[in-house]
Design a protein around this motif. Structure first.
Motif, short mmCIF file in Angstrom:
data_model
loop_
_atom_site.label_atom_id
_atom_site.label_comp_id
_atom_site.label_asym_id
_atom_site.label_seq_id
_atom_site.Cartn_x
_atom_site.Cartn_y
_atom_site.Cartn_z
N ASN A 24 0.82 -1.22 0.00
CA ASN A 24 0.00 0.00 0.00
C ASN A 24 0.85 1.26 0.00
N GLN A 25 2.04 1.17 0.51
CA GLN A 25 2.90 2.36 0.58
C GLN A 25 3.84 2.47 -0.62
N PHE A 26 3.64 1.65 -1.63
CA PHE A 26 4.57 1.62 -2.76
C PHE A 26 4.57 2.93 -3.55
N ASN A 27 3.42 3.56 -3.73
CA ASN A 27 3.29 4.73 -4.59
C ASN A 27 3.43 6.06 -3.86
N LYS A 28 3.76 6.03 -2.60
CA LYS A 28 3.85 7.28 -1.81
C LYS A 28 5.31 7.53 -1.43
N VAL A 29 6.00 8.12 -2.40
CA VAL A 29 7.43 8.32 -2.14
C VAL A 29 7.81 9.77 -2.46
N ASN A 30 8.47 10.45 -1.58
CA ASN A 30 9.11 11.77 -1.78
C ASN A 30 10.42 11.78 -1.00
N LEU A 31 11.31 12.57 -1.47
CA LEU A 31 12.62 12.61 -0.82
C LEU A 31 12.78 13.91 -0.02
N SER A 32 13.31 13.81 1.14
CA SER A 32 13.59 15.00 1.96
C SER A 32 14.71 14.65 2.94
N PHE A 33 15.87 15.29 2.79
CA PHE A 33 17.02 14.97 3.65
C PHE A 33 17.45 16.15 4.54
N THR A 34 16.82 17.35 4.36
CA THR A 34 17.34 18.55 5.03
C THR A 34 17.28 18.41 6.56
N ASN A 35 16.12 18.05 7.05
CA ASN A 35 15.99 17.94 8.51
C ASN A 35 16.93 16.89 9.11
#
Length: 510
Positions: free
Chosen positions: A358-369
């Protein structure tokens, strides 16, 4: 009045009578009343012996005929009298003219030791003693024969009771052997089943490392983070959601895997206890069965002196039965927990597969924090590392001061012990437990106690130093971990997506 020649004859006879009575126990000899000529040179002078017989008298004049049997009581009375020498001399010179002592030719005839009544009484005593001894001996023989029969019957009954008890013991051991064997077979089957489920869980855990190509690539780089930095962080919202879902699934899988490993260890421990108990039961069964069939005519029976005084037992029937019963109950409880864990693992595999899909299509990248947090943690680690190095230096100085104090106290201990050792060489009565001795002993104990206290404090300081060194190593290692994490997050992580594994592989069937 008697003529002079008759007086002379009477005096000579009286002198002979006293010379005969001299060896019979009189305290003085007749020669004391009528001194003999001067002795030869090898004897002491009469003047030197005067004090040994002064104021002594041999006995009274014999007032009964000397031909009668001698009476010990009369003799003792005569011997107990001790008149002075003066009256004796006077009486010896005034012997009654009409007293005539008979001429004694045989001393044994004159003085006999026992009477006829004594002789008859002695024989009667011997007869009575003989009758008493024979009666006692006969009674002893009868009592001994009865005692032998009673003890024989009692011994036979005791042996029969022991044989019966051994038979009952063999039956009890056989019963518990069957119980243990049945439970052991069930435990082996459950252990094999749990091992198969554990292998499925391990395969599913391996498949979660590649849910998507992008996620797998990110995870591949981030898996290179070391130790504590291998966490479920918030990189970018969608990526973190996917990553958190995968890591959460992995964590639950690992948790259940650890539980499966622990449960397998518990199963094997219970199995080992059952096998050990079964082995002991088999050995005890063989021994007790051998003892049960052992008879007086059997081979191998022998004396073992003192074996009845050696109590090598470690249990009683109640604790013995409770021990095996506890082993069986513990094994059953372990099997029930193992079966429940297998069901939980099956459910977990299905749930985690659905969540990751179910979580396969919910991807974004964020490395700042995450990068900021890692950098802040790195700075704090550097500060703590500097403080730790300073504390290590102070602790080392403290250890040196403690060692110097112990060395100083050792000199006092040597002096006190040397004093005590030297004082042990005091001779004889001089080995006195005086105040100096007691104070020296107390001094040795006090100095030794002081040294022991300092040594204990030294050990504590060294342990603290080791702890600080360990903390320093941990901080240094953690600092390297943080630097590595920063490098991975800043330089190597990127968004990539790949094909998600199918459900069958996620549940461990492939």
């Amino acid at each position: 009045m008697f003529p002079p020649w008759m007086l002379i004859m009477m005096q000579e006879r009286f002198t002979n009578c006293l010379s005969i009575m001299e060896p019979l126990g009189s305290t003085l000899t007749a020669t004391y009343a009528h001194p003999k000529p001067t002795p030869t040179n090898f004897l002491p002078a009469v003047g030197t012996l005067a004090s040994s017989y002064r104021d002594r008298f041999p006995h009274n004049n014999v007032t009964h005929p000397l031909s009668l049997p001698w009476r010990p009581s009369t003799y003792c009375k005569v011997a107990s009298n001790s008149p002075t020498l003066g009256p004796y001399c006077t009486r010896s010179q005034k012997v009654c003219d009409n007293t005539m002592l008979p001429f004694v030719s045989n001393r044994t005839t004159l003085f006999t030791r026992y009477t006829l009544d004594d002789w008859y009484r002695s024989n009667l005593t011997n007869y009575l003693e003989s009758d008493t001894s024979r009666h006692n001996s006969e009674r002893l023989r009868v009592d001994t024969s009865r005692l032998i029969q009673d003890k024989y019957q009692h011994t036979r009954k005791t042996q029969a009771d022991s044989t019966q008890n051994l038979g009952e013991r063999v039956n009890d051991i056989g019963f518990w052997k069957s119980e243990i064997t049945h439970e052991l077979d069930a435990m082996i089957g459950e252990t094999n089943a749990l091992t198969d489920v554990k292998k499925k869980l391990e395969r599913a855990l391996m498949e979660t490392e590649a849910p998507l190509q992008v996620a797998r690539e990110c995870l591949f780089h981030r898996e290179k983070r070391m130790r504590i930095d291998l966490v479920h962080d918030d990189v970018e919202t969608q990526l973190l959601t996917e990553v958190d879902t995968i890591l959460c699934c992995e964590e639950r899988m690992k948790l259940h895997l650890d539980k499966a490993i622990a449960q397998l260890a518990a199963n094997r421990a219970s199995q080992h206890e059952l096998e050990k108990d079964l082995s002991d039961k088999q050995a005890a069964y063989r021994i007790d069965d051998k003892c049960h069939h052992l008879r007086n005519t059997s081979d191998g029976v022998s004396y073992f002196r003192g074996v009845e005084r050696v109590d090598a037992t470690v249990s009683v029937p109640e604790s013995w039965a409770k021990f095996t019963d506890d082993n069986v109950l513990h094994s059953q409880s372990t099997r029930a927990a193992s079966s429940k864990l297998r069901d939980d693992i099956h459910n977990l595999l299905v749930v985690t597969a659905n969540e990751m899909w179910n979580q396969f299509n919910k991807v974004n990248l964020s490395f700042t924090n995450r990068i900021a947090e890692t950098a802040d943690a790195k700075n704090k680690i550097q500060i703590h590392l500097a403080k730790t190095l300073q504390e290590i230096f102070q602790t080392e100085m403290t250890i040196e001061s403690i060692k110097k104090a112990i060395k100083d106290k050792s000199t006092f201990l040597k002096v006190a012990q040397t004093r005590l050792d030297e004082r042990t060489r005091r001779p004889n009565i001089e080995l006195c437990r005086d105040m100096a001795q007691l104070r020296l002993v107390n001094e040795v104990y006090e100095v030794d106690d002081t040294i022991q206290t300092l040594q204990q404090r030294l050990r504590e300081a060294e342990d603290t130093l080791q702890s600080l060194v360990h903390t320093k190593a941990t901080l240094e290692h953690d600092l390297a971990v943080k630097a590595n994490s920063l490098y991975i997050d800043q330089e190597k992580c990127m968004s990539m997506r790949k094909t998600f594994p199918n459900t069958l592989r996620l549940v461990g069937f492939c």
